[in-house]
Design an enzyme around this catalytic site. Structure first.
Site, PDB file in Angstrom:
ATOM      1  N   ASP A   1      96.284  34.728 -13.961  1.00 43.24           N
ATOM      2  CA  ASP A   1      97.174  35.665 -13.261  1.00 43.24           C
ATOM      3  C   ASP A   1      97.158  35.609 -11.742  1.00 43.24           C
ATOM      4  O   ASP A   1      98.060  36.150 -11.105  1.00 43.24           O
ATOM      5  CB  ASP A   1      96.868  37.128 -13.645  1.00 43.24           C
ATOM      6  CG  ASP A   1      97.178  37.425 -15.091  1.00 43.24           C
ATOM      7  OD1 ASP A   1      97.769  36.560 -15.758  1.00 43.24           O
ATOM      8  OD2 ASP A   1      96.822  38.509 -15.560  1.00 43.24           O
TER       9      ASP A   1
ATOM     10  N   ASP B   1      92.382  43.932 -24.628  1.00 42.16           N
ATOM     11  CA  ASP B   1      92.963  43.669 -23.311  1.00 42.16           C
ATOM     12  C   ASP B   1      92.538  44.709 -22.289  1.00 42.16           C
ATOM     13  O   ASP B   1      92.593  44.449 -21.081  1.00 42.16           O
ATOM     14  CB  ASP B   1      94.492  43.683 -23.390  1.00 42.16           C
ATOM     15  CG  ASP B   1      95.048  42.539 -24.203  1.00 42.16           C
ATOM     16  OD1 ASP B   1      94.498  41.435 -24.109  1.00 42.16           O
ATOM     17  OD2 ASP B   1      96.027  42.759 -24.940  1.00 42.16           O
TER      18      ASP B   1
END
Length: 654
Positions: A167, A391
Site C-alpha cells: 500500500d 484485516d
C-alpha cells in the site's frame, strides 16, 4: 490493509506433522537445472512452502483440512517477527523448514516485507510500530537483519519471493499532495521521502541476493484502475526502485490485490459492454474505471510498466486468497439489461458494497488455489494474505503492535468519501489485524470458488468464460467472434446460445448464425468446454440486431447538446446521440461554433477540431446503439465572449 481507495474521493504440535510441500500445477514440464539459478518465473516447476503455523490454524477449523496444505506467505510485519513473536517461528525457523520441505528440489519461499516507517498512512487497522521519521531504524533493525538471514548460504537453493511494502507507494499518489482523499500522515510521508527511500533501500539490499525475487505491491483495480492513478503509481514505484542505490533490475515483478477482495475475473460483464447505448463504465459500481477485475488490471499494469522502463520479463502475481465470491449469492449469469446499473449489479460476482471496502468482507470466499503460470501474462496465483487472518479489529482493542482502530472494520460504519459513503461490509467481532479470525475462515470456506472439493485436481476446474464477444450483422445472419477461454486441461470447443437455446458448436473462436429475420434483435452467449468435459460459465451476453432488408446507410441518428457547467472562461457539455428507427453501428456528430470555443478534453468519443469546426466519432465500445436507444459523450472547453449553442448534425451507419 488500506488498499481501499477509489479515484473519486475514493498450533505448534500440528506443525510437526506438516513436512510435505505443495507443488503448483504448471503449464510446462521444464525443471530448473538448479534452484539458485535465476529464472524468469520462480514458480514454474517448483514446490512452494506451506507455513506450518498457518496450516495448523487452518487444520484445527471444521473442514479446514481441505485447504491446510496450501502455500501462503510468511508475514514480517514488525521487527520482533524476524526472530518470532510469543514463541512462534521466526524467519530463520521458516527458512529451515522450507529447506526440509524442498528436499533438494526447486522450491519457492514466500515472505511479505511490511514495516515501513509511517506504514499505511491512509488507514489505522494496519499501522505499524515505526513512526514517520524512523527510517534509520527500518534500515538497521528490520531490512538489514532480514537481508543477512536471506543471504545465508544454507538457503541458497531456495527461490525466495518477496512482497515489498504493501500500500505504501500507491498512497503517495491517491492520498497525498492535495488530492481529495489526502491524509496528513500521507502528506508527511510524501514530503519526507521515507516511503520512496525505504522501499528503494529494501529493494537494493534484498535484490543484491541472487536467489531473491522482489515483487512490489501494486494495489488493485478498484484503487488504481483509472488513468489518473495507474501511470502515476507506476512512475512513483519507478522512482522508489531507483532510490537509495537500487535499480530497476531489483524488481522482478508486481503483485496485485494483496489482502484484498477484487474478483479475479468478472465472467458476466466486461468494461466494453453497454446497455441501451450506455457504457458499463458509467454504472455506479464501475464508476468510470478502466477495469472490472484483477486479471485485466494486472495485464494492463504489466504492459504499462514495461513501457515505462521496467524489465520486459517482469512477472505479475495476483492474490486470490479471498476473491472467490462463491456460495448461494454468486450470480449464475448476466444481470438484466433494464439499466446499466441493473446489468452490472445483477451480474457482478464481487458482492461488496463498493470496491473501496477492504476489511474482513462479508460474503467473501476463498479464490483460485495457488497455481503457477495460470494464464497468459500472469506468473502465478498466490495466497499472500493467509485466509483466516484478520484485516483489522471491528472495535478498539488495546495492543502493543501499533495497530489502531479503523472504522472501515466496523460493520455499523456508514462509510466516508474514500468508499463513496457506503457501508463497510465488514464482519463483526474481528480481532486485531493478523490475528486468527475463525468466523472469517469459516465464511471464506463456505463461499469458496472454485468450491472446496471441486478443484483439487487439474481435471475438475472449469474453464474461464469466453470474453470479448462481438458481432457483425447482415439482414439474415450474425457473425460472432470472441476471445479464447483458458483452462489447465485445455479448451476443446465452444457452444453458442441464442436466447438461451443452443444453436451451434465450434472448435474455434468464431461462429455465424444464419437464417435470421431482418431488423430483429438476438441475444447471444458462449460457453467453453475442456478435454475433461468441464463447461465454463456463460460469456457476457451480446445483443445483435440484424440489418434491414437491403442494408444500406443513412443519417440514422439525432444529437442534442447541453451545457452542464459554465464558469465564464470555460464550460462542460454533454451530447446525447439517439439512434433512429433502426440500430446503428457507428455514428458521427458535427457542428460549427460561432465563437472561439476550444475543446480541451473529451470522453466517450474521438475528437477532431479545426478552428470552429468540430466532429466527434464513436469509440469501439459505444458505436453500436439499438433502435431508439441513446449513448452520450462529454467534454470540457475554454472560451471567451459568447458561448451560443451550436446546431448539430448526426450521421450513422446501420
Amino acid at each position: 490493509m488500506s488498499a481501499n481507495l477509489t479515484r473519486r474521493l475514493r498450533t505448534a504440535a500440528a506443525a510437526a506433522a506438516l513436512g510435505a510441500a505443495t507443488v503448483l500445477p504448471i503449464a510446462m514440464s521444464t525443471p530448473a537445472a538448479h534452484a539458485a539459478a535465476r529464472v524468469d518465473n520462480p514458480f514454474v516447476g517448483a514446490g512452494v512452502y506451506v507455513n506450518p503455523e498457518w496450516s495448523a490454524n487452518a487444520a484445527a477449523e471444521p473442514g479446514g483440512s481441505a485447504v491446510a496444505n496450501q502455500p501462503t506467505f510468511v508475514w514480517l510485519d514488525r521487527i520482533a517477527a524476524i526472530n518470532g513473536v510469543n514463541g512462534g517461528m521466526g524467519l530463520r525457523d521458516h527458512l529451515n523448514k522450507a529447506v526440509q520441505q524442498a528436499a533438494g528440489k526447486p522450491f519457492v519461499f514466500q515472505v511479505v516485507v511490511y514495516d515501513l516507517p509511517g506504514r499505511d498512512c491512509a488507514a489505522l487497522a494496519s499501522n505499524g510500530e515505526l513512526g514517520p521519521t524512523d527510517l534509520p531504524r527500518y534500515k538497521s533493525e528490520f531490512i538489514d537483519p532480514i537481508a543477512a538471514i536471506l543471504a545465508d548460504p544454507a538457503y541458497a537453493n531456495l527461490r525466495i519471493v518477496t512482497t515489498i511494502e504493501l500500500d505504501s507507494l500507491p498512497n503517495l499518489v491517491t492520498n497525498a499532495g492535495g488530492t481529495a482523499t489526502a491524509t496528513p500522515a500521507c502528506d508527511t510521508m510524501k514530503a519526507n521521502g521515507n516511503y520512496i527511500n525505504g522501499v528503494g533501500y529494501a529493494l537494493a539490499k534484498l535484490g543484491a541476493i541472487s536467489n531473491v525475487y522482489n515483487y512490489v505491491d501494486a494495489g488493485h483495480h478498484g484503487w488504481l484502475g483509472w488513468d489518473s492513478n495507474l501511470q502515476p503509481t507506476i512512475d512513483t514505484i519507478k522512482q522508489a526502485a531507483t532510490a537509495s542505490g537500487s535499480t530497476l533490475g531489483n524488481v522482478q515483478g508486481f503483485v496485485v490485490n494483496t489482502a484484498n477482495y477484487g474478483a479475479l475475473h468478472e465472467p458476466y460483464f466486461t468494461v466494453g459492454d453497454s446497455v441501451n447505448g450506455t457504457t458499463v463504465r458509467q454504472s455506479k459500481w464501475v464508476d468510470w474505471n478502466n477495469y472490472v477485475d484483477e486479471a485485466s488490471f494486472a495485464k494492463a499494469w504489466r504492459a504499462k510498466a514495461v513501457a515505462s522502463g521496467f524489465n520486459a520479463n517482469v512477472g505479475m502475481l495476483i492474490d486470490t486468497s479471498r476473491n472467490g465470491w462463491g456460495g448461494a449469492n454468486r450470480p449464475a449469469g448476466p444481470g438484466p439489461k433494464t439499466s446499466v446499473d441493473a446489468y452490472v449489479d445483477g451480474g457482478r460476482i464481487d458482492r461488496r458494497f463498493q470496491t473501496g471496502n477492504w476489511c474482513n468482507q462479508s460474503g467473501a470466499g476463498l479464490g483460485e488455489r495457488p497455481k503457477a503460470a495460470p494464464e497468459d501474462g500472469i506468473a502465478a496465483y498466490v495466497w499472500v494474505k493467509p485466509p483466516g487472518e484478520s484485516d483489522g479489529a471491528s472495535s478498539a482493542i488495546s495492543n502493543d503492535e501499533g495497530k489502531g482502530f479503523d472504522r472501515m472494520c466496523d460493520p455499523t460504519y456508514t462509510g466516508n468519501p474514500r468508499n463513496n459513503n457506503n457501508m463497510s461490509g465488514a464482519l463483526p467481532n474481528a480481532p486485531l489485524a493478523g490475528h486468527w479470525f475463525s468466523a472469517q475462515f469459516q465464511e471464506l470456506m463456505r463461499n469458496a470458488y472454485p468450491a472446496l472439493g471441486s478443484s483439487g485436481g487439474s481435471d475438475t476446474t472449469a474453464p474461464t468464460a469466453p470474453t470479448g464477444l462481438a458481432a457483425t450483422t447482415t439482414a439474415n445472419s450474425v457473425a460472432l467472434t470472441w476471445s479464447a477461454a483458458t483452462d489447465n486441461v485445455g479448451v476443446t470447443g465452444y457452444d453458442v446460445y441464442r436466447g438461451g437455446a443452443l444453436v451451434g458448436s465450434t472448435a474455434g473462436t468464431s461462429y455465424t448464425d444464419t437464417g435470421l429475420t431482418a431488423s430483429t434483435a438476438y441475444s447471444y452467449t458462449v460457453k467453453a468446454r475442456d478435454a475433461a468435459g468441464n463447461v465454463s460459465p456463460a460469456s457476457a451476453a451480446l445483443v445483435a440486431t440484424t440489418q434491414a432488408s437491403g442494408g444500406g446507410t443513412g443519417s440514422g441518428c439525432t444529437a442534442s447538446y447541453k451545457v452542464t457547467n459554465d464558469w465564464g472562461a470555460g464550460f462542460n457539455a454533454d451530447v446525447t446521440v439517439t439512434a433512429g428507427s433502426t440500430a446503428i453501428t457507428t455514428w458521427k456528430v458535427s457542428w460549427n461554433y460561432g465563437g472561439n470555443q476550444q475543446i480541451t478534453n473529451l470522453w466517450n468519443g474521438q475528437l477532431a477540431q479545426s478552428g470552429q469546426a468540430v466532429s466527434v466519432t464513436n469509440l469501439a465500445y459505444n458505436g453500436t446503439v439499438g433502435a431508439g436507444a441513446s449513448t452520450s459523450f462529454g467534454f470540457g472547453a475554454n472560451y471567451s465572449g459568447a458561448n451560443a449553442l451550436p446546431t448539430l448534425t448526426c450521421t450513422a451507419t446501420s
